[in-house]
Design an enzyme around this catalytic site. Structure first.
Site, PDB file in Angstrom:
ATOM      1  CG  HIS A 180      -1.888  -1.362   1.440  1.00 56.18           C
ATOM      2  ND1 HIS A 180      -2.781  -1.597   0.557  1.00 56.18           N
ATOM      3  CD2 HIS A 180      -1.887  -2.073   2.185  1.00 56.18           C
ATOM      4  CE1 HIS A 180      -3.363  -2.603   0.912  1.00 56.18           C
ATOM      5  NE2 HIS A 180      -2.772  -3.150   1.890  1.00 56.18           N
ATOM      6  CG  ASP A 219      -4.885  -1.511   4.410  1.00 55.46           C
ATOM      7  OD1 ASP A 219      -3.894  -1.354   5.550  1.00 55.46           O
ATOM      8  OD2 ASP A 219      -5.401  -2.672   4.286  1.00 55.46           O
TER       9      ASP A 219
END
Length: 370
Positions: free
Chosen positions: A93, A275
């Site tokens: 991420h 995220d």
């Protein structure tokens, strides 16, 4: 190749990146597998099971000192000193985490991210199983935090059916923003629990698919996701689930502070996109130990590792998806990337340079491949 599996140390992260069966497959292929002591305990996988599969039980430092390191979640700051020239395969991420991007580039780590491995049809084979889990958990978490005992507005997601002359009590009003994998799973769970659900998405083909699947229930509406539509639905909702995803990129903000301020007292918002930075203006990462915070009169749930709450299920689902890619990387990442275009899109950083266009766009000042 030496393949290492460290213990996850993110708050209440019970998943592990490899099952004993997965370890056995890699050992049978001639690789050396080392697993940090206790790495599988949160998923009910004992060290003895890994040892029986042919893996060695080692320390954290020894697990990280491998050619290929397998994780579930992104390295946290205390793990940055363990980054080196190894290949790392995990959820990264990076577009929402500059500090980690800088650490990976500085260490010369070759970083592959599960969430950017993408097939030709646009699907995300390694993110999908965790999106299924997170979507279903989002409806459950929202229902739980709507309870008065949790600070919510005291609404039962299912409502109460009528009987004879006694009128029914409607179920909660839920808005799901995003009709991808996570959003449709959240929808499915909310409908199964008896809620009335509005689904918003930019893709009309997705909305048509949802409408076709749920029209018979009489409890699902679909609408194109404009700012006006989001505002109208959000301010009337008991529960809002944000499931917006742009692969590899930071999530766009679709729910503003002003919208939240107009929601019913004790309403709940669950941000599955946390995220990737979150799709609510007020979102900030929370933990399983401290999952919610108050914004105006609402509760916001932004746990950044939701599937960690069901580690047994999640670990098996994740390993089932990742193992073929792990086997390919274990033969050398350069050859694996050359042979598989989907895996090539999973390469985020290598050789001290950013290699994924979305991350280069997010951090234009970091070194990038030409």
């Amino acid at each position: 190749m030496r393949i290492g599996v460290p213990t996850e140390i993110k708050n209440r992260e019970t998943r592990v990146a490899l099952t004993p069966a997965g370890a056995a497959s890699l050992v049978a292929a001639g690789h050396s597998v080392v697993v940090q002591e206790g790495a599988g305990l949160g998923s009910m996988m004992q060290d003895a099971a890994y040892a029986d599969a042919g893996a060695a039980i080692v320390t954290a430092q020894q697990a990280w000192a491998s050619d290929l390191v397998l994780k579930v979640k992104e390295p946290v700051p205390s793990e940055y000193p363990l980054l080196a020239g190894q290949t790392l395969f995990t959820f990264l991420h990076l577009s929402a985490d500059r500090a980690l991007a800088e650490a990976l580039v500085s260490a010369g780590t070759t970083g592959f991210s599960y969430d950017t491995v993408q097939l030709a049809d646009g699907s995300l084979p390694l993110l999908t199983p965790m999106s299924v889990v997170a979507g279903r958990l989002a409806a459950l978490a929202g229902a739980y935090h709507l309870l008065s005992s949790q600070g919510g507005r005291g609404v039962l997601l299912s409502g109460v059916p009528g009987a004879g002359d006694v009128a029914a009590v409607d179920g909660a009003r839920v808005t799901v923003i995003g009709a991808g994998v996570a959003g449709t799973q959240a929808l499915d769970q909310a409908v199964a629990m008896g809620a009335r659900v509005a689904v918003l998405d930019l893709a009309e083909d997705r909305l048509r698919s949802v409408d076709k699947a749920y029209r018979h229930t009489g409890r699902v509406r679909t609408e194109v996701s404009t700012h006006e539509a989001v505002e109208r639905e959000v301010i009337e909702s008991d529960l809002v689930i944000g499931a917006v995803l742009v692969p590899g990129r930071r999530a766009p903000v679709v729910v503003t502070s002003e919208m939240v301020a107009r929601m019913p007292h004790g309403s709940v918002l669950v941000d599955i996109a946390i995220d990737q930075g979150g799709c609510f203006e007020d979102s900030r990462p929370t933990t399983h130990d401290d999952p919610v915070f108050r914004v105006a009169n609402s509760l916001m749930y932004c746990v950044a590792n939701m599937p960690g709450a069901v580690g047994v299920t999640s670990t098996h689902a994740l390993t089932n998806a990742t193992l073929p890619y792990v086997e390919a990387l274990a033969g050398g990442w350069e050859g694996a990337v050359a042979a598989d275009a989907a895996l090539a899109l999973g390469l985020n950083v290598a050789g001290g340079q950013v290699r994924h266009p979305a991350i280069a766009e997010a951090f234009p000042d970091l070194p990038r491949a030409g």
